[in-house]
Design a protein around this motif. Structure first.
Motif, PDB file in Angstrom:
ATOM      1  N   ASP A 397       1.144  -1.256   0.490  1.00  0.00           N
ATOM      2  CA  ASP A 397       0.150  -0.192  -0.150  1.00  0.00           C
ATOM      3  C   ASP A 397       0.832   1.154  -0.211  1.00  0.00           C
ATOM      4  OD1 ASP A 397      -2.046   2.134   0.723  1.00  0.00           O
ATOM      5  OD2 ASP A 397      -2.451   1.125   2.045  1.00  0.00           O
ATOM      6  N   HIS A 460      -2.619   2.509   9.371  1.00  0.00           N
ATOM      7  CA  HIS A 460      -3.556   1.461   9.990  1.00  0.00           C
ATOM      8  C   HIS A 460      -2.509   0.266   9.767  1.00  0.00           C
ATOM      9  CE1 HIS A 460      -3.300   0.679   5.272  1.00  0.00           C
ATOM     10  NE2 HIS A 460      -3.204   2.285   5.200  1.00  0.00           N
ATOM     11  N   HIS A 469      -6.391  -3.346   5.541  1.00  0.00           N
ATOM     12  CA  HIS A 469      -6.895  -2.785   7.160  1.00  0.00           C
ATOM     13  C   HIS A 469      -7.127  -3.643   7.713  1.00  0.00           C
ATOM     14  CE1 HIS A 469      -8.073   1.315   3.845  1.00  0.00           C
ATOM     15  NE2 HIS A 469      -7.256   0.649   4.127  1.00  0.00           N
ATOM     16  N   SER A 494       0.886   1.292   8.326  1.00  0.00           N
ATOM     17  CA  SER A 494       1.006   2.258   7.122  1.00  0.00           C
ATOM     18  C   SER A 494       1.350   3.524   8.275  1.00  0.00           C
ATOM     19  CB  SER A 494       0.028   2.568   6.742  1.00  0.00           C
ATOM     20  OG  SER A 494      -0.763   2.958   6.775  1.00  0.00           O
ATOM     21  N   GLU A 496       1.006   8.088   6.581  1.00  0.00           N
ATOM     22  CA  GLU A 496       0.200   8.184   5.209  1.00  0.00           C
ATOM     23  C   GLU A 496      -0.299   9.487   5.289  1.00  0.00           C
ATOM     24  OE1 GLU A 496      -2.939   6.099   3.992  1.00  0.00           O
ATOM     25  OE2 GLU A 496      -2.793   4.651   4.850  1.00  0.00           O
ATOM     26  N   GLU A 510       2.836   7.814   1.402  1.00  0.00           N
ATOM     27  CA  GLU A 510       2.852   6.655   2.232  1.00  0.00           C
ATOM     28  C   GLU A 510       3.785   5.542   1.785  1.00  0.00           C
ATOM     29  OE1 GLU A 510      -1.351   4.451   0.851  1.00  0.00           O
ATOM     30  OE2 GLU A 510      -0.983   3.819   2.863  1.00  0.00           O
TER      31      GLU A 510
HETATM   32 ZN    ZN Z   1      -3.090   2.840   3.056  1.00  0.00          ZN
END
Ligand code: ZN
Ligand code: ZN
Length: 589
Positions: A397, A460, A469, A494, A496, A510
């Motif tokens: 991500d 997350h 997530h 993460s 971000e 991120e």
């Molecule tokens: Zn993310």
């Protein structure tokens, strides 16, 4: 509603597994309201219809609900169950509120029950009104279940089950009910394709002291895999038989369940005589702590993912610079970025819908360009791209922002402030066990210093070839700093931060980071063990967007170190133009 004496009907964005991404079958809120965002609660009465959603979705909801009679009800940050108060305020004593208990989280149901009973309003949970009115309701997904094998399955399922049984009995229970799909996939080393972007399958699980039962629809688990499972103490039962199996449980021991991870319907199905122990699913905690072998897979996966992104960004720059090319759209970004990932080994699917937002679209936090509505990337401005992949060796991500044409000093100032937030948290050291929501302000501080804020959490948890997530940790001001949110070694999260100027531009940077023990701090130092973040994501951060005057010397050093690592780790996976691009974009500043 009139026929059944119902005064208000509520449709949450939820399924019997409380999933974030719902199979079509349970997207009733979208079907009724026309609002397509992934989080929202729909309530309808005789004279009112509204969708409650948070700041990430307001712009999108305003557009999608325009011209309808459905009102956007804005949920303030940190007040995710504001609709409960609305119901309590607007319902009259003696009236009835209905919601399908099979898709209502137990924790939310309790709030609702309490608020309504205080006003003498009845709550009915035994009806799914949608089934009567939704003529072409999609059926349940039926993708095949498969085994996650070594080396990607780093622990045998027998070991995971034994550890879980020990945790169950330590919590004073005999049996355990699990409905969350990522917990089930993780525990049994199984994966599926029932839900977009998440490699999970529809099932419930019941863990006994000796056997485990998976409630999964007929025909989804191939016979050979069924035999393997049976031999290892895992029986299969019909998906629709879950409720009846709970109702038939003997009262010879307590049942462990997680009120945030089972529905009201599940709790109601248990016989009255069965004692219930409530705690966070032990699997949720165990799953969040990746072991060394998983971390090694994720590092290798990040090299492949980063190399794919270099090929993509190299292509993008060439395409933008070519005066002969056809107009480039936000939709084409998704196509090309997914194709670049798909050329890499062990790629399975995107990990969520790519967000590619040019100029003002970048300010819409969950923007999705579509064939019907998208921007052409031309002229000057910032392009925000948030994307990720599912690989057998991990889930990625990443968000990057790149300049198109000429950008302004204001663009650069905002971009640099966001980077300062990213660096501030990435470089932080903190005591093991620090409640993750408390870390949020560290990323925000450099942005707050300029009088700016952003309307989403800073980070997350991320699964291992599972949901993009996951809990229990959450670096967010709207998460309560409860004990189960504690930061532990091995968690992947993460970072971000962002800045959004509605109607103008959006910026977010991120990376994924891994909690690592600080060397030497474990040996019983005066202040206990400390953790630091190892940055896992490998992809250049576009230095053309920087206002270098705003960076401190240590921040500049962080960025240069990061780019040196990115260059060194990605170069072996690249050739030709993409390799040259990597060298250009990782030059020290
Ligand atoms: Zn993310
Ligand atoms: Zn992202």
């Amino acid at each position: 509603m009139r026929q059944q004496g119902i005064d208000a009907f509520m449709v949450p964005s939820a399924d019997p597994h409380l999933s974030e991404y719902l199979p079509q079958h349970w997207q009733g809120r979208e079907w009724l309201s026309g609002f397509t965002g992934s989080v929202g609660t729909f309530i309808i009465t005789a004279g009112f219809a509204g969708v409650w959603t948070d700041g990430r979705y307001w712009t999108q909801a305003e557009t999608e609900l325009a011209g309808s009679t459905v009102q956007l009800m804005k949920i303030a940050s940190g007040a995710s169950v504001q609709y409960v108060d609305w119901l309590a305020e607007h319902m009259q004593p003696g009236q009835t509120v209905a919601v399908d208990g099979a898709v209502l989280g137990l924790a939310v149901a309790r709030l609702l029950e309490q608020a309504l009973s205080a006003k003498n309003v009845a709550l009915r949970t035994d009806r799914d009104l949608l089934d009567q009115i939704w003529q072409d309701r999609p059926s349940l997904p039926a993708a095949e279940v498969y085994e996650l094998l070594p080396p990607y399955a780093t622990r045998p399922r027998a070991d995971k089950l034994a550890a879980l049984r020990a945790a169950i009995s330590q919590l004073g229970a005999r049996r355990h009910v699990i409905s969350t799909l990522d917990d089930i996939a993780w525990l049994f080393n199984l994966r599926g394709a029932d839900v977009n972007y998440n490699p999970v399958f529809l099932a419930h699980a019941l863990i006994d002291p000796v056997r485990a039962t998976l409630f999964v629809a007929d025909g989804k688990v191939p016979p050979a895999l069924q035999a393997v499972l049976k031999e290892q103490g895992v029986d299969l039962a019909p998906y629709r038989g879950f409720g009846a199996a709970l109702a038939a449980l003997p009262a010879d021991g307590a049942v462990l369940l997680d009120p945030r991870r089972v529905t009201y319907g599940t709790r109601q199905a248990l016989p009255a005589g069965v004692k219930v122990v409530e705690s966070v699913n032990p699997t949720t905690l165990a799953k969040s702590r990746k072991d060394e072998a998983e971390a090694a897979h994720v590092r290798a996966t990040m090299e492949q993912d980063g190399a794919a992104l270099c090929e993509f960004f190299c292509w993008l720059e060439q395409a933008l610079a070519d005066p002969q090319r056809a107009p480039l759209t936000e939709v084409a970004i998704n196509t090309h970025i997914t194709a670049a990932r798909a050329r890499r080994p062990h790629f399975v699917s995107p990990s969520f819908g790519t967000i590619a937002g040019f100029r003002s679209n970048g300010a819409i936090m969950h923007y999705r360009a579509s064939e019907a509505s998208h921007a052409v990337i031309e002229g000057d401005g910032l392009l925000l791209i948030d994307s990720g992949g599912q690989y057998l060796g991990g889930t990625t991500d990443i968000t990057r922002v790149v300049p198109v044409g000429t950008i302004t000093a204001e663009h650069k100032r905002d971009f640099t402030l966001v980077l300062k937030g990213m660096i501030a948290l990435s470089a932080t050291r903190f005591p093991k066990g620090t409640r993750s929501p408390m870390l949020d302000a560290i990323a925000r501080a450099p942005i707050w210093a300029a009088g700016i804020d952003f309307g989403h959490g800073t980070g997350h948890g991320v699964g291992f070839f599972l949901n993009v997530h996951e809990g229990p940790q959450s670096i967010s001001p709207s998460a309560m700093p409860e004990p189960h949110t504690a930061m532990e070694a091995g968690m992947i999260t993460s970072i971000e931060p962002g800045i959004y100027r509605p109607g103008r531009w959006g910026i977010r940077i991120e990376n994924l980071v891994l909690n690592q023990p600080v060397e030497g701090s474990a040996s019983g130092g005066e202040f206990g063990e400390f953790l630091r973040f190892e940055t896992l994501t490998l992809c250049p951060i576009d230095t053309r967007c920087l206002d270098l005057a705003l960076l401190r010397e240590d921040e500049r050093a962080w960025l240069n170190d990061y780019h040196a690592t990115v260059r060194q780790r990605l170069a072996p996976h690249l050739a030709g133009d993409a390799l040259a691009w990597l060298h250009t974009r990782t030059e020290a500043v």
